[in-house]
Motif scaffolding. Structure first.
Motif, PDB file in Angstrom:
ATOM      1  N   ASP A  74      31.221  42.380  41.911  1.00 15.32           N
ATOM      2  CA  ASP A  74      32.085  42.617  40.757  1.00 15.32           C
ATOM      3  C   ASP A  74      32.706  44.004  40.757  1.00 15.32           C
ATOM      4  OD1 ASP A  74      29.648  43.854  40.153  1.00 15.32           O
ATOM      5  OD2 ASP A  74      29.883  43.546  38.006  1.00 15.32           O
ATOM      6  N   PHE A  85      34.478  36.934  40.063  1.00 14.94           N
ATOM      7  CA  PHE A  85      33.328  36.060  39.857  1.00 14.94           C
ATOM      8  C   PHE A  85      32.578  36.487  38.602  1.00 14.94           C
ATOM      9  CE2 PHE A  85      33.880  36.750  44.492  1.00 14.94           C
ATOM     10  CZ  PHE A  85      34.389  35.487  44.815  1.00 14.94           C
ATOM     11  N   THR A  86      32.073  35.547  37.888  1.00 13.92           N
ATOM     12  CA  THR A  86      31.327  35.867  36.651  1.00 13.92           C
ATOM     13  C   THR A  86      29.960  35.218  36.652  1.00 13.92           C
ATOM     14  OG1 THR A  86      32.351  33.991  35.516  1.00 13.92           O
ATOM     15  CG2 THR A  86      33.420  36.147  35.275  1.00 13.92           C
ATOM     16  N   ASP A  87      29.448  34.876  37.837  1.00 15.85           N
ATOM     17  CA  ASP A  87      28.156  34.214  37.898  1.00 15.85           C
ATOM     18  C   ASP A  87      27.064  35.197  38.289  1.00 15.85           C
ATOM     19  OD1 ASP A  87      29.623  34.255  40.415  1.00 15.85           O
ATOM     20  OD2 ASP A  87      27.808  33.385  41.284  1.00 15.85           O
ATOM     21  N   SER A  92      40.295  39.280  40.419  1.00 17.71           N
ATOM     22  CA  SER A  92      41.175  38.130  40.286  1.00 17.71           C
ATOM     23  C   SER A  92      42.556  38.594  39.829  1.00 17.71           C
ATOM     24  CB  SER A  92      40.594  37.142  39.275  1.00 17.71           C
ATOM     25  OG  SER A  92      41.437  36.024  39.125  1.00 17.71           O
ATOM     26  N   ASN A 150      26.570  39.315  39.450  1.00 18.49           N
ATOM     27  CA  ASN A 150      27.897  39.926  39.573  1.00 18.49           C
ATOM     28  C   ASN A 150      28.767  39.651  38.345  1.00 18.49           C
ATOM     29  OD1 ASN A 150      27.756  41.106  42.257  1.00 18.49           O
ATOM     30  ND2 ASN A 150      27.420  39.000  42.930  1.00 18.49           N
ATOM     31  N   ALA A 151      28.121  39.307  37.223  1.00 16.63           N
ATOM     32  CA  ALA A 151      28.882  39.080  36.009  1.00 16.63           C
ATOM     33  C   ALA A 151      29.494  40.382  35.507  1.00 16.63           C
ATOM     34  CB  ALA A 151      27.975  38.485  34.935  1.00 16.63           C
ATOM     35  N   ALA A 152      30.651  40.278  34.864  1.00 21.20           N
ATOM     36  CA  ALA A 152      31.334  41.468  34.355  1.00 21.20           C
ATOM     37  C   ALA A 152      30.592  42.035  33.154  1.00 21.20           C
ATOM     38  CB  ALA A 152      32.753  41.088  33.943  1.00 21.20           C
ATOM     39  N   VAL A 189      40.111  42.371  36.356  1.00 27.67           N
ATOM     40  CA  VAL A 189      39.414  41.106  36.123  1.00 27.67           C
ATOM     41  C   VAL A 189      38.542  40.752  37.333  1.00 27.67           C
ATOM     42  CG1 VAL A 189      39.680  38.655  35.562  1.00 27.67           C
ATOM     43  CG2 VAL A 189      41.391  40.310  34.768  1.00 27.67           C
ATOM     44  N   PRO A 190      37.226  40.856  37.181  1.00 27.50           N
ATOM     45  CA  PRO A 190      36.351  40.465  38.297  1.00 27.50           C
ATOM     46  C   PRO A 190      36.597  39.015  38.703  1.00 27.50           C
ATOM     47  CG  PRO A 190      35.109  41.657  36.634  1.00 27.50           C
ATOM     48  CD  PRO A 190      36.456  41.373  36.041  1.00 27.50           C
TER      49      PRO A 190
END
Length: 202
Positions: free
Chosen positions: A182, A195-197, A187, A200-202, A192-193
């Motif tokens: 992240d 990945f959000t899983d 993106s 590595n969530a923002a 805007v990261p």
């Protein structure tokens, strides 16, 4: 520290790191040829292959000259390497009969160096990239044309024991970590990261 990937990758990519302690033993020609062969197959824009490698091995006629290019602190540990490799990249390329600027020469040379480093590791040898050296002296002493950018010097060798390394470097002689995804994968824009899983969530 113990390295661990956050997501599945081949161990090769996690196991590669840059030690400073080397045994100084001679590197077999077969190892050098395999590492340079891997570099040969790196991707490059329009197949320009702008990388060039100048190599000296411990004890040969150019060894002391290459060591002399290094900043004194780097010379303390690099003197125990088995080989030093100077990486160049050609700034121009011939396209349709015309010599034009190659805007990706450094990007492509970096890909070749990564291939070299990973193939060396597969054969049991480590590499350490060095940016602290006198590029002006290297260009003059080695008669490197202006069309070639001088990128880095790579120390290659078998990893040595800590007692073979100058005590100044003992505290840093271990693999380091890496930023989580992240912090460098986004993106569309830099806010805007991608990945959000998971971790590595923002």
């Amino acid at each position: 520290m113990t390295r661990a990937a956050d997501h599945p990758v081949d161990p090769l990519f996690v196991d590669r790191w840059s030690p400073r302690s080397f045994t100084g033993e001679a590197v077999p020609e077969t190892v050098l040829k395999s590492a340079f062969e891997a570099a040969r197959w790196a991707p490059s824009a329009q197949n320009a292959q702008p990388w060039r490698f100048l190599v000296t091995q411990r004890g040969d006629a150019w060894w002391d000259t290459y060591l002399g290019f290094l900043m004194p602190r780097n010379r303390l540990w690099a003197a125990q390497a088995s080989a030093l490799v100077l990486i160049l990249s050609r700034r121009s390329v011939e396209r349709r009969g015309e010599i034009v600027e190659n805007t990706s020469h450094r990007f492509d040379a970096g890909a070749a160096w990564a291939n070299f480093a990973h193939q060396a590791l597969l054969l049991g040898w480590h590499t350490h990239g060095i940016g602290g050296f006198d590029r002006g002296s290297a260009r003059a002493r080695l008669a490197i044309p202006d069309d070639f950018a001088i990128e880095a010097i790579i120390a290659l060798g078998r990893r040595g024991d800590l007692h073979e390394l100058d005590p100044e470097f003992h505290s840093t002689e271990a693999p380091n970590g890496r930023r989580p995804l992240d912090e460098f994968v986004f993106s569309g824009t830099l806010d805007v990261p991608a990945f959000t899983d998971g971790r590595n969530a923002a």
